[in-house]
Design a protein around this motif. Structure first.
Motif, PDB file in Angstrom:
ATOM      1  N   ASP A 194       0.847  -1.190   0.000  1.00  0.00           N
ATOM      2  CA  ASP A 194       0.000   0.000   0.000  1.00  0.00           C
ATOM      3  C   ASP A 194       0.881   1.238   0.000  1.00  0.00           C
ATOM      4  OD1 ASP A 194      -2.047   1.858   0.437  1.00  0.00           O
ATOM      5  OD2 ASP A 194      -2.209   1.381   2.578  1.00  0.00           O
ATOM      6  N   THR A 195       0.862   1.963  -1.109  1.00  0.00           N
ATOM      7  CA  THR A 195       1.624   3.208  -1.201  1.00  0.00           C
ATOM      8  C   THR A 195       0.691   4.318  -1.653  1.00  0.00           C
ATOM      9  OG1 THR A 195       2.272   2.906  -3.506  1.00  0.00           O
ATOM     10  CG2 THR A 195       3.719   1.945  -1.837  1.00  0.00           C
ATOM     11  N   PHE A 196       1.153   5.521  -1.599  1.00  0.00           N
ATOM     12  CA  PHE A 196       0.332   6.691  -1.922  1.00  0.00           C
ATOM     13  C   PHE A 196      -0.343   6.569  -3.297  1.00  0.00           C
ATOM     14  CE2 PHE A 196       0.235  11.120  -3.679  1.00  0.00           C
ATOM     15  CZ  PHE A 196      -0.912  11.508  -3.009  1.00  0.00           C
ATOM     16  N   GLU A 197       0.393   6.218  -4.303  1.00  0.00           N
ATOM     17  CA  GLU A 197      -0.172   6.114  -5.646  1.00  0.00           C
ATOM     18  C   GLU A 197      -0.068   4.705  -6.201  1.00  0.00           C
ATOM     19  OE1 GLU A 197       2.045   9.234  -7.561  1.00  0.00           O
ATOM     20  OE2 GLU A 197       0.442  10.668  -7.160  1.00  0.00           O
ATOM     21  N   GLY A 198      -0.037   3.727  -5.329  1.00  0.00           N
ATOM     22  CA  GLY A 198       0.069   2.355  -5.788  1.00  0.00           C
ATOM     23  C   GLY A 198      -0.561   1.389  -4.815  1.00  0.00           C
ATOM     24  N   GLN A 199      -1.238   0.440  -5.342  1.00  0.00           N
ATOM     25  CA  GLN A 199      -1.837  -0.630  -4.541  1.00  0.00           C
ATOM     26  C   GLN A 199      -1.403  -1.941  -5.179  1.00  0.00           C
ATOM     27  OE1 GLN A 199      -3.359   0.045  -1.684  1.00  0.00           O
ATOM     28  NE2 GLN A 199      -3.116   2.208  -2.129  1.00  0.00           N
ATOM     29  N   GLU A 211     -11.503  -0.019   5.331  1.00  0.00           N
ATOM     30  CA  GLU A 211     -12.061  -1.272   5.854  1.00  0.00           C
ATOM     31  C   GLU A 211     -10.956  -2.285   6.164  1.00  0.00           C
ATOM     32  OE1 GLU A 211     -14.447  -5.080   4.096  1.00  0.00           O
ATOM     33  OE2 GLU A 211     -15.009  -3.114   3.323  1.00  0.00           O
ATOM     34  N   ALA A 212      -9.986  -2.382   5.265  1.00  0.00           N
ATOM     35  CA  ALA A 212      -8.894  -3.340   5.459  1.00  0.00           C
ATOM     36  C   ALA A 212      -8.093  -3.015   6.713  1.00  0.00           C
ATOM     37  CB  ALA A 212      -7.980  -3.352   4.239  1.00  0.00           C
ATOM     38  N   LEU A 213      -7.777  -1.737   6.912  1.00  0.00           N
ATOM     39  CA  LEU A 213      -6.957  -1.356   8.056  1.00  0.00           C
ATOM     40  C   LEU A 213      -7.715  -1.474   9.374  1.00  0.00           C
ATOM     41  CD1 LEU A 213      -4.979   1.625   6.532  1.00  0.00           C
ATOM     42  CD2 LEU A 213      -4.257  -0.758   6.808  1.00  0.00           C
ATOM     43  N   VAL A 214      -8.994  -1.181   9.363  1.00  0.00           N
ATOM     44  CA  VAL A 214      -9.791  -1.368  10.575  1.00  0.00           C
ATOM     45  C   VAL A 214      -9.845  -2.850  10.920  1.00  0.00           C
ATOM     46  CG1 VAL A 214     -12.142  -1.238  11.506  1.00  0.00           C
ATOM     47  CG2 VAL A 214     -11.130   0.750  10.369  1.00  0.00           C
ATOM     48  N   ARG A 215     -10.057  -3.691   9.916  1.00  0.00           N
ATOM     49  CA  ARG A 215     -10.125  -5.140  10.141  1.00  0.00           C
ATOM     50  C   ARG A 215      -8.808  -5.665  10.715  1.00  0.00           C
ATOM     51  NH1 ARG A 215     -12.698  -9.914   9.122  1.00  0.00           N
ATOM     52  NH2 ARG A 215     -11.376 -11.599   8.386  1.00  0.00           N
ATOM     53  N   GLU A 254      -2.106   7.728   7.267  1.00  0.00           N
ATOM     54  CA  GLU A 254      -0.743   7.651   6.730  1.00  0.00           C
ATOM     55  C   GLU A 254      -0.747   7.222   5.264  1.00  0.00           C
ATOM     56  OE1 GLU A 254       1.882   5.288   9.149  1.00  0.00           O
ATOM     57  OE2 GLU A 254       0.927   5.975  10.982  1.00  0.00           O
ATOM     58  N   VAL A 255      -1.520   7.909   4.446  1.00  0.00           N
ATOM     59  CA  VAL A 255      -1.652   7.486   3.047  1.00  0.00           C
ATOM     60  C   VAL A 255      -0.370   7.649   2.245  1.00  0.00           C
ATOM     61  CG1 VAL A 255      -4.134   7.832   2.924  1.00  0.00           C
ATOM     62  CG2 VAL A 255      -2.601   9.725   2.353  1.00  0.00           C
ATOM     63  N   MET A 256       0.539   8.496   2.701  1.00  0.00           N
ATOM     64  CA  MET A 256       1.776   8.701   1.944  1.00  0.00           C
ATOM     65  C   MET A 256       2.930   7.861   2.472  1.00  0.00           C
ATOM     66  SD  MET A 256       1.434  12.709   1.005  1.00  0.00           S
ATOM     67  CE  MET A 256       2.666  12.622  -0.271  1.00  0.00           C
ATOM     68  N   THR A 257       2.678   7.031   3.470  1.00  0.00           N
ATOM     69  CA  THR A 257       3.705   6.163   4.040  1.00  0.00           C
ATOM     70  C   THR A 257       3.478   4.738   3.558  1.00  0.00           C
ATOM     71  OG1 THR A 257       3.756   7.544   6.019  1.00  0.00           O
ATOM     72  CG2 THR A 257       4.752   5.357   6.183  1.00  0.00           C
ATOM     73  N   PRO A 258       4.418   4.149   2.839  1.00  0.00           N
ATOM     74  CA  PRO A 258       4.228   2.775   2.362  1.00  0.00           C
ATOM     75  C   PRO A 258       4.125   1.765   3.506  1.00  0.00           C
ATOM     76  CG  PRO A 258       6.038   3.846   1.207  1.00  0.00           C
ATOM     77  CD  PRO A 258       5.668   4.731   2.355  1.00  0.00           C
ATOM     78  N   HIS A 259       3.225   0.824   3.340  1.00  0.00           N
ATOM     79  CA  HIS A 259       3.049  -0.269   4.294  1.00  0.00           C
ATOM     80  C   HIS A 259       2.784  -1.541   3.502  1.00  0.00           C
ATOM     81  CE1 HIS A 259       2.889   2.271   7.848  1.00  0.00           C
ATOM     82  NE2 HIS A 259       2.017   3.044   7.243  1.00  0.00           N
ATOM     83  N   ALA A 260       3.114  -2.663   4.089  1.00  0.00           N
ATOM     84  CA  ALA A 260       2.854  -3.952   3.447  1.00  0.00           C
ATOM     85  C   ALA A 260       2.054  -4.839   4.390  1.00  0.00           C
ATOM     86  CB  ALA A 260       4.160  -4.634   3.056  1.00  0.00           C
ATOM     87  N   TYR A 261       1.218  -5.667   3.781  1.00  0.00           N
ATOM     88  CA  TYR A 261       0.347  -6.555   4.545  1.00  0.00           C
ATOM     89  C   TYR A 261       0.291  -7.913   3.864  1.00  0.00           C
ATOM     90  CZ  TYR A 261      -1.186  -1.940   5.960  1.00  0.00           C
ATOM     91  OH  TYR A 261      -1.196  -0.638   6.393  1.00  0.00           O
ATOM     92  N   ARG A 262       0.210  -8.949   4.669  1.00  0.00           N
ATOM     93  CA  ARG A 262      -0.123 -10.275   4.139  1.00  0.00           C
ATOM     94  C   ARG A 262      -1.642 -10.324   4.175  1.00  0.00           C
ATOM     95  NH1 ARG A 262       2.455 -13.499   7.524  1.00  0.00           N
ATOM     96  NH2 ARG A 262       4.351 -13.346   6.355  1.00  0.00           N
ATOM     97  N   VAL A 263      -2.245 -10.640   3.039  1.00  0.00           N
ATOM     98  CA  VAL A 263      -3.698 -10.568   2.937  1.00  0.00           C
ATOM     99  C   VAL A 263      -4.251 -11.782   2.205  1.00  0.00           C
ATOM    100  CG1 VAL A 263      -3.631  -9.169   0.827  1.00  0.00           C
ATOM    101  CG2 VAL A 263      -5.609  -9.023   2.310  1.00  0.00           C
TER     102      VAL A 263
END
Length: 107
Positions: A8-13, A40-44, A53-62
């Motif tokens: 999850d990055t600012f201009e990329g999913q 919804e994903a982050l609340v879950r 933090e939309v401009m901060t890259p994060h990674a998730y196993r989903v």
């Protein structure tokens, strides 16, 4: 059903199908745009503090059920000859639309 790493990055999913770690991210660029309800994903995932933090890259196993998978080999071009498919500036040849999140964990 899909399972992998959502970057999850600012201009990329970006979505890396079947990936389990962050190791794939620096080594390759995903060809799949993930259309996901970020809030919804982050609340879950109990990570509501990351919503702002939309401009901060994060990674998730989903793991999720897709509503739709769109043209994973799109090679359409706009009038300037640039890629015009899915995601930010049409840069992705395929897109997966998330219907329901089954599991999500921060990496």
């Amino acid at each position: 059903m899909y399972e992998g790493v959502w970057y999850d990055t600012f201009e990329g999913q970006q979505f890396f199908d079947r990936a389990t770690t962050l190791a794939v991210i620096p080594a390759s660029r995903s060809s799949v745009w993930l259309e996901i309800n970020r809030r919804e994903a982050l609340v879950r995932a109990n990570l509501a503090d990351r919503i702002a933090e939309v401009m901060t890259p994060h990674a998730y196993r989903v793991r999720f059920v897709e509503a739709e998978t769109l043209n994973m080999n799109c090679n359409d071009r706009d009038s300037f000859g640039r890629s015009s498919c899915f995601g930010h500036e049409g840069a992705f040849p395929g897109m997966v639309v998330v219907e329901r999140i089954l599991a999500i964990d921060a990496l």
